[in-house]
Design a protein around this motif. Structure first.
Motif, PDB file in Angstrom:
ATOM      1  N   GLU A 116       0.837  -1.202   0.000  1.00 55.35           N
ATOM      2  CA  GLU A 116       0.000   0.000   0.000  1.00 55.35           C
ATOM      3  C   GLU A 116       0.872   1.254   0.000  1.00 55.35           C
ATOM      4  OE1 GLU A 116      -3.789   1.760   2.546  1.00 55.35           O
ATOM      5  OE2 GLU A 116      -2.167   0.707   3.587  1.00 55.35           O
ATOM      6  N   ALA A 117       1.930   1.254   0.791  1.00 54.22           N
ATOM      7  CA  ALA A 117       2.820   2.416   0.844  1.00 54.22           C
ATOM      8  C   ALA A 117       3.462   2.674  -0.519  1.00 54.22           C
ATOM      9  CB  ALA A 117       3.892   2.195   1.908  1.00 54.22           C
ATOM     10  N   LEU A 118       3.952   1.612  -1.171  1.00 54.73           N
ATOM     11  CA  LEU A 118       4.562   1.780  -2.494  1.00 54.73           C
ATOM     12  C   LEU A 118       3.539   2.275  -3.510  1.00 54.73           C
ATOM     13  CD1 LEU A 118       6.761  -1.453  -2.625  1.00 54.73           C
ATOM     14  CD2 LEU A 118       7.542   0.884  -2.267  1.00 54.73           C
ATOM     15  N   PHE A 119       2.335   1.707  -3.468  1.00 48.67           N
ATOM     16  CA  PHE A 119       1.286   2.099  -4.412  1.00 48.67           C
ATOM     17  C   PHE A 119       0.937   3.571  -4.253  1.00 48.67           C
ATOM     18  CE2 PHE A 119      -3.004   2.485  -6.023  1.00 48.67           C
ATOM     19  CZ  PHE A 119      -3.003   1.679  -7.154  1.00 48.67           C
ATOM     20  N   LEU A 120       0.753   4.013  -3.004  1.00 45.86           N
ATOM     21  CA  LEU A 120       0.407   5.413  -2.759  1.00 45.86           C
ATOM     22  C   LEU A 120       1.547   6.339  -3.174  1.00 45.86           C
ATOM     23  CD1 LEU A 120      -1.389   5.232   0.720  1.00 45.86           C
ATOM     24  CD2 LEU A 120      -2.423   5.465  -1.532  1.00 45.86           C
ATOM     25  N   GLY A 121       2.801   5.892  -2.923  1.00 48.67           N
ATOM     26  CA  GLY A 121       3.948   6.722  -3.290  1.00 48.67           C
ATOM     27  C   GLY A 121       4.061   6.915  -4.796  1.00 48.67           C
ATOM     28  N   TYR A 122       3.898   5.827  -5.555  1.00 50.88           N
ATOM     29  CA  TYR A 122       3.970   5.951  -7.014  1.00 50.88           C
ATOM     30  C   TYR A 122       2.766   6.704  -7.570  1.00 50.88           C
ATOM     31  CZ  TYR A 122       8.068   2.970  -7.388  1.00 50.88           C
ATOM     32  OH  TYR A 122       9.332   2.472  -7.303  1.00 50.88           O
ATOM     33  N   ALA A 123       1.592   6.533  -6.961  1.00 50.58           N
ATOM     34  CA  ALA A 123       0.416   7.298  -7.387  1.00 50.58           C
ATOM     35  C   ALA A 123       0.645   8.792  -7.156  1.00 50.58           C
ATOM     36  CB  ALA A 123      -0.824   6.820  -6.637  1.00 50.58           C
ATOM     37  N   ARG A 124       1.302   9.133  -6.041  1.00 45.68           N
ATOM     38  CA  ARG A 124       1.605  10.547  -5.758  1.00 45.68           C
ATOM     39  C   ARG A 124       2.503  11.133  -6.836  1.00 45.68           C
ATOM     40  NH1 ARG A 124       2.187  14.970  -5.769  1.00 45.68           N
ATOM     41  NH2 ARG A 124       2.804  16.471  -4.139  1.00 45.68           N
ATOM     42  N   ARG A 125       3.452  10.343  -7.316  1.00 48.96           N
ATOM     43  CA  ARG A 125       4.345  10.831  -8.370  1.00 48.96           C
ATOM     44  C   ARG A 125       3.603  11.092  -9.680  1.00 48.96           C
ATOM     45  NH1 ARG A 125       9.936   7.276  -7.872  1.00 48.96           N
ATOM     46  NH2 ARG A 125      10.683   8.217  -5.917  1.00 48.96           N
ATOM     47  N   ARG A 126       2.412  10.499  -9.803  1.00 45.48           N
ATOM     48  CA  ARG A 126       1.600  10.719 -11.003  1.00 45.48           C
ATOM     49  C   ARG A 126       0.440  11.674 -10.725  1.00 45.48           C
ATOM     50  NH1 ARG A 126       4.295   6.280 -11.449  1.00 45.48           N
ATOM     51  NH2 ARG A 126       4.841   5.399 -13.467  1.00 45.48           N
ATOM     52  N   ASP A 127       0.566  12.435  -9.663  1.00 45.91           N
ATOM     53  CA  ASP A 127      -0.411  13.475  -9.307  1.00 45.91           C
ATOM     54  C   ASP A 127      -1.794  12.918  -8.992  1.00 45.91           C
ATOM     55  OD1 ASP A 127       1.651  15.195  -9.784  1.00 45.91           O
ATOM     56  OD2 ASP A 127       0.895  15.941 -11.685  1.00 45.91           O
ATOM     57  N   ILE A 128      -1.866  11.675  -8.512  1.00 47.97           N
ATOM     58  CA  ILE A 128      -3.160  11.095  -8.123  1.00 47.97           C
ATOM     59  C   ILE A 128      -3.358  11.344  -6.634  1.00 47.97           C
ATOM     60  CG2 ILE A 128      -4.528   8.980  -7.976  1.00 47.97           C
ATOM     61  CD1 ILE A 128      -2.862   7.878 -10.288  1.00 47.97           C
ATOM     62  N   TYR A 129      -4.503  11.867  -6.267  1.00 41.80           N
ATOM     63  CA  TYR A 129      -4.786  12.155  -4.868  1.00 41.80           C
ATOM     64  C   TYR A 129      -4.796  10.862  -4.049  1.00 41.80           C
ATOM     65  CZ  TYR A 129      -6.079  16.974  -6.037  1.00 41.80           C
ATOM     66  OH  TYR A 129      -6.052  18.280  -6.434  1.00 41.80           O
ATOM     67  N   ALA A 130      -4.362  10.998  -2.768  1.00 48.90           N
ATOM     68  CA  ALA A 130      -4.166   9.821  -1.918  1.00 48.90           C
ATOM     69  C   ALA A 130      -5.460   9.045  -1.692  1.00 48.90           C
ATOM     70  CB  ALA A 130      -3.570  10.250  -0.571  1.00 48.90           C
ATOM     71  N   LEU A 131      -6.582   9.746  -1.474  1.00 46.64           N
ATOM     72  CA  LEU A 131      -7.840   9.049  -1.198  1.00 46.64           C
ATOM     73  C   LEU A 131      -8.266   8.211  -2.394  1.00 46.64           C
ATOM     74  CD1 LEU A 131     -10.196   8.609   0.751  1.00 46.64           C
ATOM     75  CD2 LEU A 131     -11.328  10.573  -0.282  1.00 46.64           C
TER      76      LEU A 131
ATOM     77  N   ASP B 179      -5.812   5.203  -2.695  1.00 44.45           N
ATOM     78  CA  ASP B 179      -5.996   4.149  -1.699  1.00 44.45           C
ATOM     79  C   ASP B 179      -7.252   3.333  -1.989  1.00 44.45           C
ATOM     80  OD1 ASP B 179      -4.658   3.245   0.867  1.00 44.45           O
ATOM     81  OD2 ASP B 179      -6.742   3.365   1.524  1.00 44.45           O
ATOM     82  N   ALA B 180      -8.311   4.000  -2.423  1.00 40.85           N
ATOM     83  CA  ALA B 180      -9.522   3.262  -2.803  1.00 40.85           C
ATOM     84  C   ALA B 180      -9.218   2.304  -3.945  1.00 40.85           C
ATOM     85  CB  ALA B 180     -10.624   4.242  -3.195  1.00 40.85           C
ATOM     86  N   ALA B 181      -8.412   2.755  -4.919  1.00 45.12           N
ATOM     87  CA  ALA B 181      -8.035   1.892  -6.044  1.00 45.12           C
ATOM     88  C   ALA B 181      -7.162   0.731  -5.569  1.00 45.12           C
ATOM     89  CB  ALA B 181      -7.290   2.715  -7.095  1.00 45.12           C
ATOM     90  N   TYR B 182      -6.253   0.996  -4.609  1.00 49.19           N
ATOM     91  CA  TYR B 182      -5.372  -0.072  -4.111  1.00 49.19           C
ATOM     92  C   TYR B 182      -6.178  -1.199  -3.480  1.00 49.19           C
ATOM     93  CZ  TYR B 182      -2.287  -2.640  -1.012  1.00 49.19           C
ATOM     94  OH  TYR B 182      -1.634  -3.648  -0.349  1.00 49.19           O
ATOM     95  N   TRP B 183      -7.107  -0.861  -2.581  1.00 48.87           N
ATOM     96  CA  TRP B 183      -7.857  -1.908  -1.891  1.00 48.87           C
ATOM     97  C   TRP B 183      -8.820  -2.619  -2.829  1.00 48.87           C
ATOM     98  CZ3 TRP B 183      -6.138  -4.024   2.202  1.00 48.87           C
ATOM     99  CH2 TRP B 183      -5.355  -3.297   3.088  1.00 48.87           C
ATOM    100  N   LEU B 184      -9.270  -1.921  -3.860  1.00 45.75           N
ATOM    101  CA  LEU B 184     -10.175  -2.551  -4.812  1.00 45.75           C
ATOM    102  C   LEU B 184      -9.425  -3.493  -5.755  1.00 45.75           C
ATOM    103  CD1 LEU B 184     -13.109  -2.616  -5.918  1.00 45.75           C
ATOM    104  CD2 LEU B 184     -12.434  -0.799  -7.495  1.00 45.75           C
TER     105      LEU B 184
ATOM    106  N   SER C 171      -8.023   9.308   4.778  1.00 40.39           N
ATOM    107  CA  SER C 171      -8.739  10.579   4.902  1.00 40.39           C
ATOM    108  C   SER C 171      -8.132  11.432   6.009  1.00 40.39           C
ATOM    109  CB  SER C 171     -10.217  10.316   5.183  1.00 40.39           C
ATOM    110  OG  SER C 171     -10.819   9.582   4.148  1.00 40.39           O
ATOM    111  N   ILE C 172      -7.823  10.804   7.134  1.00 44.35           N
ATOM    112  CA  ILE C 172      -7.227  11.549   8.253  1.00 44.35           C
ATOM    113  C   ILE C 172      -5.866  12.117   7.846  1.00 44.35           C
ATOM    114  CG2 ILE C 172      -6.279  11.320  10.576  1.00 44.35           C
ATOM    115  CD1 ILE C 172      -8.461   9.269  11.148  1.00 44.35           C
ATOM    116  N   ALA C 173      -5.056  11.294   7.172  1.00 46.89           N
ATOM    117  CA  ALA C 173      -3.724  11.758   6.747  1.00 46.89           C
ATOM    118  C   ALA C 173      -3.832  12.929   5.781  1.00 46.89           C
ATOM    119  CB  ALA C 173      -2.954  10.611   6.105  1.00 46.89           C
ATOM    120  N   SER C 174      -4.760  12.854   4.832  1.00 50.79           N
ATOM    121  CA  SER C 174      -4.921  13.931   3.853  1.00 50.79           C
ATOM    122  C   SER C 174      -5.336  15.224   4.531  1.00 50.79           C
ATOM    123  CB  SER C 174      -5.955  13.525   2.803  1.00 50.79           C
ATOM    124  OG  SER C 174      -5.527  12.364   2.107  1.00 50.79           O
ATOM    125  N   LEU C 175      -6.222  15.127   5.520  1.00 48.71           N
ATOM    126  CA  LEU C 175      -6.648  16.323   6.247  1.00 48.71           C
ATOM    127  C   LEU C 175      -5.512  16.895   7.090  1.00 48.71           C
ATOM    128  CD1 LEU C 175     -10.297  15.534   7.411  1.00 48.71           C
ATOM    129  CD2 LEU C 175      -9.543  17.197   5.711  1.00 48.71           C
TER     130      LEU C 175
END
Length: 721
Positions: free
Chosen positions: A83-98, A101-106, A144-148
């Protein structure tokens, strides 16, 4: 591959975040059953957004250690590390964390949880949906908490060397995400709080119902035992009165048994422990034909005859006089009212099937069961669906695993499993017996699963609505600004753009518009002039490009496409044939003895011959999708998609024969001559080969064969596989 340089400050920050996450995850927040909120993973999301994938991975490993200590389950390193790697690479592609993360778990998390639970954990498949759902919910909560937190803490905005956006974000997209984030968190906590209190209420009701049921059953069983003890005591008193007349014992016993069918059988024994009366009488008669029936070794005889007391036995298997699992009740009777001399005992074997009747007639739920044990923990009665045998010990394990509820839980079939099987309540009777009511735990978990799924389907619908409304609200804020900005672009000349700035627009925006309107016209004039100049230059450049492209792709002598164009177009035609599942033909054509034409009639005749040959080719192969090209010198290449394998050879031969009959005229001396062509070809399905060279190789080999066979021949391979 060169590894990226480690930023010491980022590494220390990620380790510090990981330690904080470890401490928080060591005390996960309990919700229901095995649902625990791992808010320590909030720091992993923060690390992914600010620092990127690999620093987030370090944070995730440390934060997951708190869960590993608590749960002793190494899967946390896999799930949360990915999950950490997925969110990190998504961030590099300007994808919002929420969203990420929804895409990762799905896409990744849910399948991993399914595989892990199915093949590694000892958990019933009925719990699978609940486990997958709670993992996804956990992810949405801490993301959601982290983003806020990132939005709320200004220092994180300006974190040195943090991951930058690849493209500047739109204000409308940022506002939409912020609103969606707020609504997501609000609805999540609202749904969770509602579900928590709803499940608490269900547990309270279950606890009350099961306690009421066990009290009712215990009272019924106690009354059943006491009433039959009273019967035995009263029968002993009656037999004391008739002790001097043994002939009356059998009628008294038979009448008594007919009045109290709760006894399977009843008997009277004399001081010698011989049965002298029984009900039903048929059992005594059947036994007496073979032997005298003695019960001197039975506890119910010894306790009553020698100890002069009313006795209730534990459960045992009847011997001789009845072979049922029974509970014996016995009492002595005497030869006189002073109870100095024992005349015998009366005994009744209590019918245990009465408890089955009570179990079936009471209004318990279908998923409730009854177990009754004696003071030695032997099963007196157990509901049939439990599969427990009478007289066997009642073995179970109190479940104190990760499934935390306010109910008492136990396991019977799988005592070592972490998954509870039954909710239970018990009550001990006056005689030491214990009554258990068991209710399956899975329906409560299923209810929690349905409640959670229902809540989050509503959440999803609400989020879609929120996303739509947020975009509209963002447009109210950003459209006027865009309209002002449009005044500096050619599109600002339209009336629609001007009309969006009026008295209804925000005051600040309207004021800005008025100040810029004066200078806009000058910019437009310069812009129009520049556009006219650019348009003229562009048109000239496009014409030059078209002419250049024509020169690049065409053979100047024949006007046919050249080799480079054919090779470039081959891939497109191959894909086209793949989609339509049609064959394609590649043919190489070579003019026979062309050197003699140049030698005998001159190079001008040779050039004229090539031009006429090209015209004839275009006449015979004239579909828009056919590629007719000069491959080099006197060699030509045909690429013919959507080929009919049954007719292609005939078509090639028709061209070859027409060429042989065509009369060429030398432009210098007007002499006539004829020329022939040799053809090598291959027809195959488009998946035969991806590269044109492999097709040309087969065609060249066939061309060589045509030359060897005397020229003016067509040799073709038709490959059907």
């Amino acid at each position: 591959m060169k590894l990226p340089k480690v930023n010491q400050q980022h590494l220390l920050f990620s380790i510090a975040l990981g330690v904080v996450g470890l401490l928080i995850n060591y005390y996960p927040i309990q919700f229901f059953a095995n649902v625990q909120f791992v808010l320590g993973n909030t720091v992993t999301v923060i690390a992914a957004v600010l620092l990127g994938p690999w620093y987030a991975f370090v944070t995730a490993m440390l934060a997951s250690t708190g869960l590993m200590i608590n749960w002793d389950s190494p899967h946390v390193y896999l799930f949360f590390g990915l999950e950490a790697l997925f969110l990190g690479y998504a961030r590099r592609r300007d994808i919002y964390a929420l969203y990420a993360d929804a895409a990762y778990w799905l896409i990744i998390g849910a399948p991993l949880v399914y595989v892990y639970v199915t093949f590694i954990m000892d958990i019933p498949s009925s719990h699978l949906g609940f486990i997958i759902a709670k993992q996804g919910v956990n992810g949405l909560v801490y993301t959601s908490i982290a983003s806020l937190l990132i939005l709320a803490i200004p220092k994180l905005w300006f974190f040195k060397d943090k991951v930058k956006d690849r493209h500047r974000r739109l204000l409308s997209a940022q506002l939409t995400y912020f609103f969606t984030l707020m609504v997501t968190l609000t609805l999540l906590f609202s749904a969770l709080i509602f579900n928590y209190y709803y499940l608490e209420r269900q547990q309270t009701m279950l606890r009350k119902n099961i306690n009421d049921a066990v009290s009712h059953l215990a009272t019924s069983a106690q009354n059943y035992i006491n009433s039959h003890k009273t019967v035995i005591a009263n029968a002993a008193n009656q037999l004391t009165i008739a002790a001097d007349d043994p002939l009356r014992w059998q009628p008294i016993l038979s009448n008594l048994h007919s009045s109290y069918p709760g006894f399977i059988s009843m008997l009277i024994a004399n001081p010698q422990a011989e049965i002298v009366a029984a009900s039903p009488v048929s059992r005594l008669l059947a036994q007496s034909k073979t032997q005298n029936v003695s019960i001197k070794d039975r506890d119910y005889f010894i306790e009553s005859f020698y100890n002069h007391r009313l006795f209730v036995s534990s459960v045992f298997l009847g011997r001789g006089f009845g072979n049922d699992s029974i509970i014996a009740m016995s009492a002595p009777f005497y030869t006189n009212e002073q109870h100095t001399t024992t005349a015998g005992i009366i005994e009744g074997s209590l019918d245990l099937n009465h408890f089955s009747h009570v179990d079936q007639t009471n209004e318990y739920a279908e998923d409730e069961s009854v177990v009754m044990v004696d003071e030695q923990n032997q099963i007196i009665y157990a509901s049939e669906k439990l599969g427990l045998n009478s007289l066997s010990p009642f073995t179970f394990a109190i479940n104190k695993g990760v499934y935390q509820t306010s109910l008492e839980l136990l396991n019977i079939e799988r005592p070592k499993s972490i998954v509870p099987e039954y909710i239970y309540a018990h009550k001990t009777l006056d005689n030491g017996w214990t009554v258990y009511i068991l209710k399956e735990f899975s329906p409560l978990l299923k209810l929690a699963e349905e409640q959670m799924f229902s809540s989050f389907i509503m959440l999803l619908i609400s989020l879609l609505g929120t996303f739509y409304i947020s975009k509209k609200l963002s447009a109210l804020l950003t459209v006027p600004l865009e309209a002002v900005a449009s005044q500096f672009s050619p599109s600002g000349l339209g009336l629609n753009k001007v009309q969006s700035i009026d008295e209804n627009s925000p005051k600040e925006v309207f004021s800005l518009y008025q100040r810029l309107a004066a200078s806009k016209q000058q910019l437009i004039d310069h812009q129009v002039e520049l556009e006219d100049t650019v348009a003229r230059r562009t048109e000239e450049l496009e014409a030059a490009n078209r002419k250049l492209k024509e020169l690049v792709d065409r053979d100047p002598l024949t006007g046919l496409y050249n080799r480079r164009y054919a090779e470039r177009k081959f891939t497109e035609l191959l894909d086209f044939c793949l989609r339509s599942e049609q064959a394609i033909t590649v043919a190489v054509l070579d003019l026979d003895l062309f050197k003699k034409i140049n030698d005998n009639y001159g190079h001008l005749a040779g050039d004229e011959c090539l031009r006429i040959f090209a015209q004839l080719l275009q006449k015979y192969f004239k579909r828009d999708i056919d590629i007719v090209s000069r491959y080099g010198g006197e060699e030509f290449l045909l690429i013919l998609p959507l080929t009919n394998a049954l007719h292609i050879q005939h078509h090639l031969n028709s061209f070859r024969e027409a060429l042989a009959e065509f009369e060429m005229i030398s432009p210098e001396d007007k002499r006539s001559f004829h020329i022939t062509v040799s053809i090598g070809a291959i027809t195959a399905n488009p998946n035969y080969a991806d590269e044109l060279d492999k097709w040309i190789k087969i065609a060249d080999d066939n061309l060589y064969q045509a030359k060897q066979d005397g020229r003016n021949k067509t040799v073709i391979d038709i490959i059907t596989q």
